[in-house]
Each structure stands twice: as structure tokens, then as C-alpha cells.
Design a protein around this motif. Structure first.
Motif, short mmCIF file in Angstrom:
data_model
loop_
_atom_site.label_atom_id
_atom_site.label_comp_id
_atom_site.label_asym_id
_atom_site.label_seq_id
_atom_site.Cartn_x
_atom_site.Cartn_y
_atom_site.Cartn_z
N MET A 177 0.85 -1.17 0.00
CA MET A 177 0.00 0.00 0.00
C MET A 177 0.90 1.24 0.00
O MET A 177 1.95 1.26 0.61
CB MET A 177 -0.91 -0.02 1.23
CG MET A 177 -1.98 1.03 1.20
SD MET A 177 -3.17 0.92 2.57
CE MET A 177 -3.80 -0.71 2.37
N ALA A 178 0.45 2.27 -0.67
CA ALA A 178 1.21 3.51 -0.76
C ALA A 178 1.36 4.15 0.62
O ALA A 178 0.53 3.96 1.51
CB ALA A 178 0.51 4.47 -1.71
N GLU A 179 2.44 4.91 0.78
CA GLU A 179 2.71 5.55 2.07
C GLU A 179 1.68 6.59 2.46
O GLU A 179 1.51 6.88 3.64
CB GLU A 179 4.09 6.20 2.04
CG GLU A 179 5.22 5.20 2.01
CD GLU A 179 6.58 5.88 2.04
OE1 GLU A 179 6.67 7.05 2.47
OE2 GLU A 179 7.55 5.24 1.64
N TYR A 180 1.00 7.17 1.49
CA TYR A 180 0.07 8.26 1.76
C TYR A 180 -1.30 7.80 2.24
O TYR A 180 -2.14 8.61 2.60
CB TYR A 180 -0.09 9.16 0.54
CG TYR A 180 -0.44 8.43 -0.74
CD1 TYR A 180 -1.73 7.98 -0.98
CD2 TYR A 180 0.54 8.18 -1.69
CE1 TYR A 180 -2.04 7.30 -2.13
CE2 TYR A 180 0.23 7.52 -2.86
CZ TYR A 180 -1.06 7.09 -3.07
OH TYR A 180 -1.38 6.41 -4.22
N ARG A 193 -3.51 4.70 4.61
CA ARG A 193 -3.44 3.52 5.47
C ARG A 193 -4.79 3.26 6.14
O ARG A 193 -5.58 4.16 6.36
CB ARG A 193 -2.34 3.67 6.51
CG ARG A 193 -2.51 4.74 7.52
CD ARG A 193 -1.29 4.79 8.45
NE ARG A 193 -1.41 5.86 9.41
CZ ARG A 193 -1.00 7.10 9.24
NH1 ARG A 193 -0.45 7.46 8.11
NH2 ARG A 193 -1.14 8.00 10.20
N PHE A 214 -5.79 9.35 4.80
CA PHE A 214 -5.22 9.74 3.51
C PHE A 214 -4.43 11.03 3.72
O PHE A 214 -5.00 12.07 4.03
CB PHE A 214 -6.35 9.92 2.51
CG PHE A 214 -5.96 10.36 1.13
CD1 PHE A 214 -4.78 9.95 0.53
CD2 PHE A 214 -6.83 11.15 0.40
CE1 PHE A 214 -4.45 10.35 -0.75
CE2 PHE A 214 -6.52 11.56 -0.89
CZ PHE A 214 -5.34 11.16 -1.47
N ASP A 246 1.29 14.58 1.27
CA ASP A 246 2.36 13.77 0.69
C ASP A 246 2.77 14.43 -0.63
O ASP A 246 1.93 14.94 -1.38
CB ASP A 246 1.83 12.35 0.44
CG ASP A 246 2.82 11.46 -0.26
OD1 ASP A 246 3.62 10.83 0.44
OD2 ASP A 246 2.79 11.43 -1.50
N GLU A 255 3.67 13.37 -3.53
CA GLU A 255 3.02 12.82 -4.72
C GLU A 255 1.57 13.31 -4.83
O GLU A 255 1.11 13.67 -5.91
CB GLU A 255 3.06 11.29 -4.66
CG GLU A 255 2.46 10.59 -5.84
CD GLU A 255 2.54 9.07 -5.71
OE1 GLU A 255 1.78 8.41 -6.41
OE2 GLU A 255 3.36 8.55 -4.93
N ILE A 256 0.87 13.34 -3.71
CA ILE A 256 -0.53 13.76 -3.71
C ILE A 256 -0.63 15.27 -3.90
O ILE A 256 -1.54 15.76 -4.60
CB ILE A 256 -1.23 13.31 -2.41
CG1 ILE A 256 -1.15 11.77 -2.28
CG2 ILE A 256 -2.67 13.79 -2.36
CD1 ILE A 256 -1.74 11.00 -3.45
N CYS A 300 -10.38 2.36 1.06
CA CYS A 300 -8.94 2.55 0.92
C CYS A 300 -8.49 2.15 -0.48
O CYS A 300 -7.72 2.87 -1.13
CB CYS A 300 -8.22 1.72 1.98
SG CYS A 300 -6.46 2.05 2.11
N THR A 347 -6.93 4.68 -3.38
CA THR A 347 -5.62 4.33 -3.94
C THR A 347 -5.70 4.17 -5.45
O THR A 347 -4.86 4.70 -6.19
CB THR A 347 -5.07 3.05 -3.29
OG1 THR A 347 -4.97 3.25 -1.88
CG2 THR A 347 -3.72 2.67 -3.85
N SER A 397 -4.02 6.71 -8.28
CA SER A 397 -2.99 6.03 -9.07
C SER A 397 -3.28 6.05 -10.56
O SER A 397 -2.42 5.71 -11.36
CB SER A 397 -2.86 4.57 -8.62
OG SER A 397 -2.47 4.51 -7.27
#
Length: 119
Positions: free
Chosen positions: A1-4, A6, A18, A22, A24-25, A92, A96, A100
Motif C-alpha cells: 500500500m502507498a505511504e500516503y 493507510r 489519507f 504527501d 506525490e498527492i 482505501c 488508492t 494512481s
């Protein structure tokens, strides 16, 4: 799962956290804002966008969903049942998958920006 993103378990609740600050976000949010000036993507506008997206694509996930957005994050919770744990996992996964796939996200934004209750 992405770090941003959980899954969370708090007391008896199941939720999603979320991290919209982050890198990337944040970069994704800037590109979204270029498409729609109302889409400055803080936690409140992610909440608005996610609610709109769910209303079209997974309306059952809105039932019992309690969101708690902040400027730098989006959190959402369901009460603690096994069905709701599965719903939190599904939420979640939807978030994601959406962040993505820029083509899907930007397409939804172009088609439904007027339907989103922006902050």
C-alpha cells in the motif's frame, strides 16, 4: 500500500487515513487544480471529491461513513463491525486506485466538477 494512505483501527472503529500533503498527492492536486480552479486539493476538497465519486461509483460505501477532513488530511471512519472493516478496506482501495490512475481521476473531474461540493 502507498505511504500516503493507510487503514486505521481506533477503539472499535475502522477507518482510512489519507495524507494529502504527501509530495506525490500534492503534485497530483496541483494538476487537478489546473483542470478545475475549485479543485485546490486540501483535505476538505478531497472529502468533497471522494463523496461525489462514491455517489456515482460505490454509493453503498457512503452509508455509515463518517469523514473528518482537515487541511492536510482526509480521515473517514465506519463503526466497528466486520462488514464495516471490509468497507473501510474497500474505500482505501478505491482512493488508492483513483489517485494512481490520473486518466480516470481527471476524467471524473472533467465530467463531474460541477457536482462536487467544493470547500
Amino acid at each position: 500500500m502507498a505511504e500516503y494512505i493507510r487503514l486505521m483501527h481506533y477503539n472499535d472503529d475502522h477507518g482510512v487515513f489519507f495524507e494529502v500533503e504527501d509530495d506525490e498527492i500534492l503534485a497530483l492536486g496541483e494538476r487537478m487544480n489546473e483542470l478545475c480552479e475549485d479543485a485546490y486539493m486540501n483535505g476538505y476538497n478531497w472529502d468533497a471529491l471522494i463523496n461525489c465519486y462514491l455517489s456515482y461509483n460505490a454509493p453503498d460505501l457512503l452509508d455509515g461513513l463518517d469523514a473528518d477532513p482537515e487541511a492536510g488530511s482526509y480521515s473517514a471512519y465506519y463503526s466497528g463491525t466486520s462488514d464495516n472493516e471490509a468497507r473501510a478496506k474497500q474505500l482505501c482501495g478505491i482512493i488508492t486506485a483513483l489517485v494512481s490512475d490520473e486518466e480516470k481521476l481527471f476524467g471524473f473531474l472533467r465530467d463531474h466538477a460541477d457536482d462536487v461540493e467544493w470547500d
